[in-house]
Design an enzyme around this catalytic site. Structure first.
Site, PDB file in Angstrom:
ATOM      1  N   CYS A 154       0.366   3.503   3.047  1.00 27.52           N
ATOM      2  CA  CYS A 154       1.036   2.924   4.223  1.00 27.52           C
ATOM      3  C   CYS A 154       2.528   3.258   4.204  1.00 27.52           C
ATOM      4  O   CYS A 154       3.128   3.570   5.235  1.00 27.52           O
ATOM      5  CB  CYS A 154       0.844   1.409   4.262  1.00 27.52           C
ATOM      6  SG  CYS A 154      -0.884   0.882   4.277  1.00 27.52           S
TER       7      CYS A 154
ATOM      8  N   CYS B 158       0.830  -1.219   0.000  1.00 24.38           N
ATOM      9  CA  CYS B 158       0.000   0.000   0.000  1.00 24.38           C
ATOM     10  C   CYS B 158       0.863   1.267   0.000  1.00 24.38           C
ATOM     11  O   CYS B 158       1.671   1.475   0.902  1.00 24.38           O
ATOM     12  CB  CYS B 158      -0.926  -0.009   1.207  1.00 24.38           C
ATOM     13  SG  CYS B 158      -1.727   1.573   1.546  1.00 24.38           S
TER      14      CYS B 158
ATOM     15  N   CYS C 115      -1.456  12.620  -8.611  1.00 24.26           N
ATOM     16  CA  CYS C 115      -1.138  11.518  -7.688  1.00 24.26           C
ATOM     17  C   CYS C 115      -0.231  10.475  -8.343  1.00 24.26           C
ATOM     18  O   CYS C 115      -0.571   9.896  -9.383  1.00 24.26           O
ATOM     19  CB  CYS C 115      -2.443  10.870  -7.218  1.00 24.26           C
ATOM     20  SG  CYS C 115      -2.231   9.287  -6.390  1.00 24.26           S
TER      21      CYS C 115
ATOM     22  N   CYS D 281      -1.769   7.010  -8.582  1.00 26.37           N
ATOM     23  CA  CYS D 281      -2.761   6.939  -9.663  1.00 26.37           C
ATOM     24  C   CYS D 281      -2.069   6.732 -11.010  1.00 26.37           C
ATOM     25  O   CYS D 281      -2.545   5.961 -11.856  1.00 26.37           O
ATOM     26  CB  CYS D 281      -3.595   8.220  -9.698  1.00 26.37           C
ATOM     27  SG  CYS D 281      -4.455   8.587  -8.147  1.00 26.37           S
TER      28      CYS D 281
END
Length: 514
Positions: free
Chosen positions: A58, A55, A398, A401
């Site tokens: 994370c 992630c 992002c 993304c």
């Protein structure tokens, strides 16, 4: 003497062994299903992060979380920071309702609550230090009480803590400490000065607001013990208050449209001027308080929002109505009590058209890539009751993304044959309004909306972001079985036949050459 020294050494060894049982990564505890309960059940307070190694969010949080753990340790804080690999400890994550990463929860002697604080090192430290403080503030004098409610409201218990209702007060304060402020005034002199009887609970409004005769300064709780939280939610906001990040949850809890007036209130340098603006709004609000909730939103902090709505330019505040379904109705004129009254009447009569922040609706959709969703075609595409929809909410800037983009495009290409029943779509969440239950806190956020549950909250995708993982997840979630349309099958068969014919022809040519 030797016996005492030996006993002490043994105790130290035993304590050292006990502490050594828990794995540490720097100053962050690394727990597993096998030792989780033993740890959290014996800690007054701990912050637990459930994460996934792959992630991106994370990974961004990790260094901040580590810094916070070290700072808290160096400050001799009772707060412990913990992390758990939710992909390895799946049953533990499911037990606490973890559906996305990272998920942070506060544990008090084993009892979990949502973490609603910042995600940077300084913010985590500040927020958790407050959480470690007592949930109920002790007020010794009436001056303490006045100071405590100068700027913010509070729920105050007056009298001896042996009163039966105090247990309920204590229970609610423990569970709601992140949202509301609680205090206890044990001295009878404080209760007398506040015109309160012993053993009573009162919600006292912030003094900055209650100085106005149009505001209610104090409301006493007279219901059953189990109704205390309901009482707090119903009375915590003033007739007209200032909206902040800290108190937004109060207004979210009110099941009423929000009337927002954009203005800057100078409480320190010009409190009379601040109340002058509020009183203008209060004159209208007093007749509509059962239909709307009224707030002032800082103009200087919301200039982009004001510009997005196309509100008129000027020094006088502006007004907008927001509903629970995230529909917005901006006023086309500058604020005045008369203009506000007229705007509310037009809204109530259904004469206003809602504003939708939206990019232009695409003239055509891509053949192979994800379907492009914008604010104005959201309902048409995402809420289409004949199709399941996987929707990526992204931001153009992002990095995560951008990494996902080619994989998501491949996913859309692979599922093209199912487009009669499944739509793979994307929306720029920074340039388009989304309904209230599609709000995102990080990018990309991926929602799944089954065809037969368009009226329910979307399901958030929480798996790995590879094409194979998306594909496997979708097969288990779709409400309409993934079957290629009849035309798609014919097209596929025809292409396959042409390919086989070409291959035979090529092989024949190769033999002739030989």
């Amino acid at each position: 003497m030797k016996g005492l020294l030996l006993a002490g050494l043994c105790l130290l060894v035993l304590l050292g062994t006990a502490f050594a049982e828990f794995e540490l990564d720097g100053d962050v505890y690394v727990l597993h299903t096998s030792d989780f309960d033993e740890f959290v059940n014996n800690e007054d307070i701990a912050l637990v992060e459930f994460y996934a190694p792959w992630c991106g969010h994370c990974k961004n949080l990790a260094p901040e979380y580590a810094k916070a753990a070290t700072t808290l340790k160096n400050n001799d804080s009772p707060v412990k920071l913990v992390k758990i690999d939710a992909t390895e400890e799946g049953d533990l994550a499911s037990r606490f309702g973890v559906t996305g990463y990272p998920t942070l929860k506060i544990f008090r002697n084993g009892v979990a609550a949502e973490y609603k604080g910042p995600r940077d090192a300084t913010g985590i430290v500040s927020f958790m230090q407050k959480q470690a403080a007592p949930a109920i503030t002790s007020l010794k004098t009436y001056a303490d009480l006045e100071k405590f409610v100068a700027d913010e409201p509070a729920i105050v218990f007056f009298g001896d803590s042996s009163a039966k209702i105090y247990k309920e007060f204590e229970r609610v304060s423990g569970g709601q400490r992140e949202t509301y402020r609680f205090a206890h005034a044990a001295d009878a002199a404080v209760a007398e000065a506040a015109s309160q009887k012993d053993g009573t609970i009162a919600l006292i409004q912030a003094k900055r607001y209650s100085q106005s005769p149009l505001e209610t300064a104090k409301v006493e709780f007279e219901g059953k013990a189990g109704d205390l939280l309901k009482f707090i939610k119903a009375n915590i906001v003033p007739l007209v208050g200032e909206l902040t990040d800290d108190n937004k949850v109060w207004y979210d809890a009110k099941d009423l449209p929000l009337v927002k007036v954009y203005a800057d209130l100078n409480w320190v340098g010009n409190s009379k001027g601040a109340n002058y603006i509020l009183n203008k709004i209060r004159k209208v609000a007093k007749d509509h308080k059962d239909k709307f909730t009224f707030v002032v939103s800082p103009k200087s902090k919301n200039q982009k929002e004001i510009d997005d709505f196309g509100l008129p330019k000027g020094e006088i505040p502006f007004v907008i109505v927001e509903t629970k379904k995230n529909k917005k109705y901006p006023s086309p004129v500058l604020f005045s009590p008369e203009a506000l009254q007229s705007h509310l009447e037009a809204y109530s009569a259904g004469k206003l058209e809602s504003y939708v922040k939206s990019e232009p609706v695409p003239a055509s959709q891509p053949e192979d890539g994800p379907v492009v969703v914008v604010g104005k075609n959201f309902e048409e595409i995402v809420l289409d009751p004949t199709k399941d929809v996987l929707l990526e909410a992204y931001a153009p800037w992002c990095g995560h993304c951008k990494t996902l983009e080619p994989k998501y495009k491949e996913l859309a290409q692979n599922h093209k044959k199912y487009r009669h029943s499944l739509t793979i779509a994307k929306v720029d969440a920074t340039a388009n309004d989304l309904p209230a239950n599609y709000q995102v806190s990080g990018f990309p956020t991926i929602f799944f909306i089954p065809a037969d549950k368009k009226d329910q909250a979307p399901i958030k995708y929480d798996g790995a972001r590879e094409v194979a993982d998306f594909t496997k997840w979708l097969k288990g979630k779709v409400s309409i079985p993934l079957k290629a349309a009849e035309g798609e099958e014919e097209e596929k068969t025809e292409k396959k036949a042409k390919k086989e014919k070409k291959e035979k022809k090529d092989k024949k040519g190769e033999k002739e050459e030989l």
